[in-house]
Design a protein around this motif. Sequence first.
Motif, short mmCIF file in Angstrom:
data_model
loop_
_atom_site.label_atom_id
_atom_site.label_comp_id
_atom_site.label_asym_id
_atom_site.label_seq_id
_atom_site.Cartn_x
_atom_site.Cartn_y
_atom_site.Cartn_z
N SER A 11 0.65 -0.85 0.61
CA SER A 11 -0.20 -0.03 0.37
C SER A 11 0.71 1.42 -0.02
O SER A 11 1.87 1.32 0.90
N GLY A 12 0.64 1.81 -0.82
CA GLY A 12 1.16 3.66 -0.57
C GLY A 12 2.25 3.21 -2.35
O GLY A 12 2.90 4.26 -1.92
N GLN A 13 2.97 2.03 -1.74
CA GLN A 13 4.47 2.16 -3.10
C GLN A 13 3.81 2.37 -4.34
O GLN A 13 2.04 1.99 -4.99
N GLU A 14 4.27 2.27 -5.80
CA GLU A 14 4.27 3.04 -6.95
C GLU A 14 5.60 2.11 -7.47
O GLU A 14 6.63 2.05 -7.19
N ASP B 212 6.84 0.29 -11.56
CA ASP B 212 7.10 0.21 -12.84
C ASP B 212 7.06 -0.82 -13.07
O ASP B 212 8.76 -1.15 -12.80
N ASP C 197 8.76 2.59 -6.00
CA ASP C 197 8.75 4.10 -5.91
C ASP C 197 10.59 4.35 -6.69
O ASP C 197 11.20 4.91 -5.58
N TYR D 197 0.58 1.36 -16.20
CA TYR D 197 1.77 1.74 -15.03
C TYR D 197 3.13 2.91 -15.93
O TYR D 197 2.24 3.76 -17.10
N PRO D 198 3.21 3.51 -14.82
CA PRO D 198 3.39 3.31 -13.45
C PRO D 198 2.22 3.31 -12.19
O PRO D 198 0.98 4.06 -12.75
N LYS E 166 0.08 3.22 -8.54
CA LYS E 166 0.24 3.58 -7.24
C LYS E 166 -0.03 2.62 -6.45
O LYS E 166 -1.91 2.45 -7.13
#
Length: 159
Positions: A76-79, A81, A91, A113-114, A116
């Motif tokens: 959760s909260g990370q991105e 790609d 991230d 992508y990316p 979130k």
Amino acid sequence: MLKRFLLKTLLLIIGGILLFTLVFRVKRWEGNAMSPFVRDGDLCIFLRSRTVSAGEIVLYQDPDGERRIGRIAAVSGQEIDLLDSGGYTVDGYEPLEEIPYETAAAEESSVTYPLKLGENQLFILNDFRSVSEDSRSFGPVDGSQVFGSLLLLFRRRGF
């Protein structure tokens, strides 16, 4: 004497059933999606846990209701790609993997992508990524669909 023995045996059986339904989950894995770490025929014991972190191998249910095993790549909260070079970033950083697996976007997928991750979402990848379905195919997995993280692995074939 016989009553006490039967009572103790019954309590042990009930305790074992409760332990392996509420605390642990046992699954014999079929397929090579997590090869070479988890191989076809391995016996996996998962610990039911409310919290999981990146890098853990988990048993989860995909959107089609199928139970799968995969490695958490992002939480959760990370991105996340996917790179054209065959890797991925979380991230902005490329995670260190013991064996670098080629990671390409899944064909015929609506995931862009990316990406979130929202609250209580996990991005799960298989180790053998070239021929298996994971979050690249069906998107992030809700944390409530995770049944537990891998605690023990018993190799049953091909030591």
